[in-house]
Design a protein around this motif. Structure first.
Motif, PDB file in Angstrom:
ATOM      1  N   ARG A  76       0.827  -1.209   0.000  1.00  0.00           N
ATOM      2  CA  ARG A  76       0.000   0.000   0.000  1.00  0.00           C
ATOM      3  C   ARG A  76       0.865   1.263   0.000  1.00  0.00           C
ATOM      4  O   ARG A  76       0.506   2.272  -0.604  1.00  0.00           O
ATOM      5  CB  ARG A  76      -0.938  -0.015   1.209  1.00  0.00           C
ATOM      6  CG  ARG A  76      -2.168  -0.890   1.018  1.00  0.00           C
ATOM      7  CD  ARG A  76      -3.070  -0.893   2.216  1.00  0.00           C
ATOM      8  NE  ARG A  76      -2.551  -1.733   3.277  1.00  0.00           N
ATOM      9  CZ  ARG A  76      -2.431  -1.364   4.544  1.00  0.00           C
ATOM     10  NH1 ARG A  76      -2.772  -0.136   4.914  1.00  0.00           N
ATOM     11  NH2 ARG A  76      -1.958  -2.195   5.450  1.00  0.00           N
ATOM     12  N   LEU A  77       1.998   1.223   0.702  1.00  0.00           N
ATOM     13  CA  LEU A  77       2.915   2.363   0.694  1.00  0.00           C
ATOM     14  C   LEU A  77       3.461   2.623  -0.705  1.00  0.00           C
ATOM     15  O   LEU A  77       3.499   3.767  -1.169  1.00  0.00           O
ATOM     16  CB  LEU A  77       4.069   2.122   1.679  1.00  0.00           C
ATOM     17  CG  LEU A  77       3.764   2.288   3.172  1.00  0.00           C
ATOM     18  CD1 LEU A  77       4.901   1.710   4.012  1.00  0.00           C
ATOM     19  CD2 LEU A  77       3.558   3.754   3.513  1.00  0.00           C
ATOM     20  N   LYS A  78       3.860   1.540  -1.398  1.00  0.00           N
ATOM     21  CA  LYS A  78       4.424   1.682  -2.738  1.00  0.00           C
ATOM     22  C   LYS A  78       3.381   2.171  -3.732  1.00  0.00           C
ATOM     23  O   LYS A  78       3.687   2.960  -4.640  1.00  0.00           O
ATOM     24  CB  LYS A  78       5.003   0.347  -3.207  1.00  0.00           C
ATOM     25  CG  LYS A  78       6.284  -0.052  -2.490  1.00  0.00           C
ATOM     26  CD  LYS A  78       6.815  -1.385  -3.016  1.00  0.00           C
ATOM     27  CE  LYS A  78       8.128  -1.755  -2.337  1.00  0.00           C
ATOM     28  NZ  LYS A  78       8.631  -3.082  -2.822  1.00  0.00           N
ATOM     29  N   ALA A  79       2.140   1.704  -3.574  1.00  0.00           N
ATOM     30  CA  ALA A  79       1.066   2.087  -4.494  1.00  0.00           C
ATOM     31  C   ALA A  79       0.422   3.412  -4.105  1.00  0.00           C
ATOM     32  O   ALA A  79      -0.535   3.840  -4.761  1.00  0.00           O
ATOM     33  CB  ALA A  79       0.012   0.980  -4.533  1.00  0.00           C
ATOM     34  N   LYS A  80       0.937   4.020  -3.021  1.00  0.00           N
ATOM     35  CA  LYS A  80       0.401   5.293  -2.507  1.00  0.00           C
ATOM     36  C   LYS A  80      -1.064   5.184  -2.121  1.00  0.00           C
ATOM     37  O   LYS A  80      -1.845   6.133  -2.243  1.00  0.00           O
ATOM     38  CB  LYS A  80       0.608   6.419  -3.528  1.00  0.00           C
ATOM     39  CG  LYS A  80       2.079   6.730  -3.801  1.00  0.00           C
ATOM     40  CD  LYS A  80       2.234   7.862  -4.792  1.00  0.00           C
ATOM     41  CE  LYS A  80       3.702   8.255  -4.948  1.00  0.00           C
ATOM     42  NZ  LYS A  80       4.579   7.135  -5.327  1.00  0.00           N
ATOM     43  N   ARG A  81      -1.437   3.980  -1.655  1.00  0.00           N
ATOM     44  CA  ARG A  81      -2.809   3.758  -1.169  1.00  0.00           C
ATOM     45  C   ARG A  81      -2.881   3.736   0.349  1.00  0.00           C
ATOM     46  O   ARG A  81      -3.940   3.590   0.927  1.00  0.00           O
ATOM     47  CB  ARG A  81      -3.348   2.424  -1.714  1.00  0.00           C
ATOM     48  CG  ARG A  81      -3.619   2.439  -3.209  1.00  0.00           C
ATOM     49  CD  ARG A  81      -4.293   1.151  -3.673  1.00  0.00           C
ATOM     50  NE  ARG A  81      -3.367   0.005  -3.650  1.00  0.00           N
ATOM     51  CZ  ARG A  81      -3.380  -0.948  -2.727  1.00  0.00           C
ATOM     52  NH1 ARG A  81      -4.254  -0.903  -1.722  1.00  0.00           N
ATOM     53  NH2 ARG A  81      -2.515  -1.952  -2.783  1.00  0.00           N
ATOM     54  N   TYR A  82      -1.731   3.882   0.987  1.00  0.00           N
ATOM     55  CA  TYR A  82      -1.704   3.878   2.456  1.00  0.00           C
ATOM     56  C   TYR A  82      -2.176   5.228   2.994  1.00  0.00           C
ATOM     57  O   TYR A  82      -1.765   6.293   2.513  1.00  0.00           O
ATOM     58  CB  TYR A  82      -0.289   3.589   2.959  1.00  0.00           C
ATOM     59  CG  TYR A  82      -0.115   3.824   4.446  1.00  0.00           C
ATOM     60  CD1 TYR A  82      -0.560   2.893   5.375  1.00  0.00           C
ATOM     61  CD2 TYR A  82       0.467   4.995   4.915  1.00  0.00           C
ATOM     62  CE1 TYR A  82      -0.410   3.118   6.736  1.00  0.00           C
ATOM     63  CE2 TYR A  82       0.626   5.226   6.263  1.00  0.00           C
ATOM     64  CZ  TYR A  82       0.184   4.282   7.176  1.00  0.00           C
ATOM     65  OH  TYR A  82       0.328   4.508   8.521  1.00  0.00           O
ATOM     66  N   GLY A  83      -3.042   5.160   3.996  1.00  0.00           N
ATOM     67  CA  GLY A  83      -3.511   6.369   4.666  1.00  0.00           C
ATOM     68  C   GLY A  83      -3.607   6.133   6.159  1.00  0.00           C
ATOM     69  O   GLY A  83      -4.266   5.182   6.600  1.00  0.00           O
ATOM     70  N   PRO A  84      -2.949   6.952   6.985  1.00  0.00           N
ATOM     71  CA  PRO A  84      -3.025   6.785   8.442  1.00  0.00           C
ATOM     72  C   PRO A  84      -4.453   6.948   8.949  1.00  0.00           C
ATOM     73  O   PRO A  84      -5.230   7.736   8.402  1.00  0.00           O
ATOM     74  CB  PRO A  84      -2.126   7.907   8.981  1.00  0.00           C
ATOM     75  CG  PRO A  84      -1.305   8.348   7.810  1.00  0.00           C
ATOM     76  CD  PRO A  84      -2.133   8.100   6.601  1.00  0.00           C
ATOM     77  N   GLN A  85      -4.781   6.191   9.969  1.00  0.00           N
ATOM     78  CA  GLN A  85      -6.094   6.315  10.589  1.00  0.00           C
ATOM     79  C   GLN A  85      -6.073   7.443  11.622  1.00  0.00           C
ATOM     80  O   GLN A  85      -5.009   7.789  12.155  1.00  0.00           O
ATOM     81  CB  GLN A  85      -6.490   4.997  11.263  1.00  0.00           C
ATOM     82  CG  GLN A  85      -6.643   3.844  10.285  1.00  0.00           C
ATOM     83  CD  GLN A  85      -7.238   2.620  10.952  1.00  0.00           C
ATOM     84  OE1 GLN A  85      -8.270   2.694  11.613  1.00  0.00           O
ATOM     85  NE2 GLN A  85      -6.571   1.478  10.790  1.00  0.00           N
ATOM     86  N   PRO A  86      -7.222   8.021  11.950  1.00  0.00           N
ATOM     87  CA  PRO A  86      -7.261   9.058  12.979  1.00  0.00           C
ATOM     88  C   PRO A  86      -6.733   8.522  14.312  1.00  0.00           C
ATOM     89  O   PRO A  86      -6.891   7.336  14.626  1.00  0.00           O
ATOM     90  CB  PRO A  86      -8.751   9.414  13.084  1.00  0.00           C
ATOM     91  CG  PRO A  86      -9.347   8.969  11.794  1.00  0.00           C
ATOM     92  CD  PRO A  86      -8.554   7.767  11.369  1.00  0.00           C
ATOM     93  N   VAL A  87      -6.097   9.387  15.068  1.00  0.00           N
ATOM     94  CA  VAL A  87      -5.601   8.964  16.382  1.00  0.00           C
ATOM     95  C   VAL A  87      -6.728   9.044  17.407  1.00  0.00           C
ATOM     96  O   VAL A  87      -7.625   9.875  17.293  1.00  0.00           O
ATOM     97  CB  VAL A  87      -4.397   9.823  16.850  1.00  0.00           C
ATOM     98  CG1 VAL A  87      -3.234   9.673  15.901  1.00  0.00           C
ATOM     99  CG2 VAL A  87      -4.794  11.276  16.994  1.00  0.00           C
ATOM    100  N   LYS A  88      -6.669   8.153  18.359  1.00  0.00           N
ATOM    101  CA  LYS A  88      -7.656   8.141  19.434  1.00  0.00           C
ATOM    102  C   LYS A  88      -7.194   9.091  20.530  1.00  0.00           C
ATOM    103  O   LYS A  88      -6.109   8.943  21.082  1.00  0.00           O
ATOM    104  CB  LYS A  88      -7.770   6.721  19.994  1.00  0.00           C
ATOM    105  CG  LYS A  88      -8.760   6.568  21.124  1.00  0.00           C
ATOM    106  CD  LYS A  88      -8.774   5.110  21.598  1.00  0.00           C
ATOM    107  CE  LYS A  88      -9.711   4.910  22.764  1.00  0.00           C
ATOM    108  NZ  LYS A  88      -9.687   3.489  23.237  1.00  0.00           N
TER     109      LYS A  88
END
Length: 444
Positions: A76-88
């Motif tokens: 996902r990082l290589k395909a630029k599909r990674y997105g961080p989730q909101p922090v709690k």
């Protein structure tokens, strides 16, 4: 997998070497370093048993399918599909009256943040100045206190600017931070990833909150980003510009967003306060008016205060109250004691913990934890001149222990004599000094 991780470590050393040789070098290819082997090493560095993020996944659960999880993450990082989730967002006690917000990222985001932190440290550590001590390898609060002691004792320091940046972590300007990063990084993928983390947002009580500014406290990436920001905003500004405008000696001492400035002349202190407020405002920050001040503090401060019929001023820094003191021969020295605010907070935390464990587990099970807590307190607050503060804490804890072990049931467990006998068989660590600041050893 681990072989790739070792390869990345070698690359990081080369990056550091290049950054040191060429201060204008900008790195254009960094994101590829976040491979499976390197991220596996980063995962193993994470502290276990920590509270999970919004997905509820703990370290142990992620570890069960580590290879599979990391392979999917890297794809996902290589395909630029990674997105961080909101922090709690959670809140922990800051002192007796206020709460400190903390951000809890999910495990996967922690892994990526750890990798990015290692890369940023490899680049920027060589740029950071000697005046900065917070969250840097081989540097500690005690090193900052040691340097401050040497500055006041051996340099012509007569005044102290005690400064506090109002809500620093909540008000870091994203555009300015990215500009600071671009001074050394030109990799668009890596910069885009940092931007995603900054804009990931917060989940508080089930509601999503956008983050247009700030870095969430508790995130692994936040400390190095804060150092990069304040390196440009504060450290370089004071060392390269402000010092040239001073009439006498001046020295900055910073630990993350906490800092003090030692000065020779009062007019320099007034000049610094004015300029400091203006400088911070340019970058979306402001000084807390209640906690920022200029005081007389140094070799002659005690004598001058006596002439005016006043008590010498004190200031708090890194959990200690600094005051004018005298050696056995009557010579000036800097005294330190645990600050009242920190002492009250530590006693309150200990009281809460003892109350929670007294019936949850047996005495012999939580006793070693109590011993470790006392040792941890001594190792931080056990610096030259603060033995009385340690003893006060020790005897205060004894009173709390005696109170709560006798409230496990309606029947009293121990009287004073029996409790004293128990302490003889199962002693608690006694207060002792772990760090001697009254030396002429060179500052790190």
């Amino acid at each position: 997998m681990h072989r790739n991780g070792d390869w990345v470590q070698t690359k990081l050393k080369l990056i550091t070497s290049r950054a040191q040789k060429d201060r204008r070098c900008r790195f254009s290819s960094l994101a590829y370093l976040l491979n499976e082997g390197f991220l596996a090493q980063c995962f193993m560095e994470l502290k276990r048993g920590k509270a999970p993020g919004i997905d509820g996944v703990r370290w142990e659960e992620y570890a069960e399918k580590l290879t599979e999880n990391l392979r999917g993450l890297v794809e996902r990082l290589k395909a630029k599909r990674y997105g961080p989730q909101p922090v709690k967002r959670v809140y922990i006690p800051k002192d007796g009256k206020t709460m400190r917000p903390l951000g809890l990222p999910v495990i996967e985001d922690k892994v990526v943040q750890m990798g990015m932190t290692r890369i940023l440290e490899a680049i920027f550590e060589v740029d950071f100045l000697e005046v900065s001590y917070g969250f840097r390898r081989n540097r500690s609060c005690h090193d900052a206190l040691d340097r401050l002691d040497k500055a006041i004792m051996s340099k012509p320091a007569n005044y102290i600017v005690e400064a506090d940046i109002k809500g620093f972590f909540d008000h870091v300007d994203h555009k300015w931070l990215m500009e600071c990063l671009r001074q050394r990084i030109s990799d668009p993928s890596f910069l885009r990833l940092i931007g995603k983390f900054l804009r990931a947002g917060i989940m508080e009580e089930g509601k999503y909150v956008e983050t247009g500014e700030g870095t969430p406290q508790g995130g692994i990436l936040s400390p190095v980003l804060s150092n990069i920001y304040l390196h440009s905003v504060l450290d370089l500004w004071f060392e390269r510009r402000m010092k040239k405008e001073l009439c006498g000696y001046g020295e900055l001492n910073r630990y993350c967003d906490d800092f003090v400035i030692c000065l020779q002349y009062q007019q320099d202190g007034q000049r610094v306060l004015r300029a400091l407020g203006e400088r911070l405002a340019q970058f979306g920050l402001s000084l807390s008016q209640d906690k920022t001040r200029l005081i007389e503090f140094g070799r002659y401060a005690g004598i001058n205060a006596e002439r005016r019929g006043e008590k010498p001023a004190t200031f708090d820094y890194l959990g200690f109250t600094h005051f004018i003191d005298r050696s056995r021969k009557g010579k000036f020295k800097v005294g330190r004691r645990t600050s009242k605010k920190k002492f009250r907070a530590k006693m309150k935390a200990m009281n809460t913990w003892l109350k929670s464990v007294r019936n949850a587990v047996k005495l012999r099970q939580w006793w070693p934890v109590l011993q470790a807590k006392l040792l941890g307190h001594y190792r931080y607050y056990g610096i030259s001149g603060n033995l009385s503060g340690l003893r006060r804490y020790y005897f205060g804890v004894l009173e709390l222990v005696y109170k709560w072990i006798n409230r496990r049931s309606q029947r009293r467990s121990y009287y004073r004599k029996g409790f004293a006998q128990y302490l003889e068989y199962y002693p608690l660590p006694k207060p002792r000094i772990y760090r001697n600041l009254y030396t002429l050893a060179p500052v790190k």
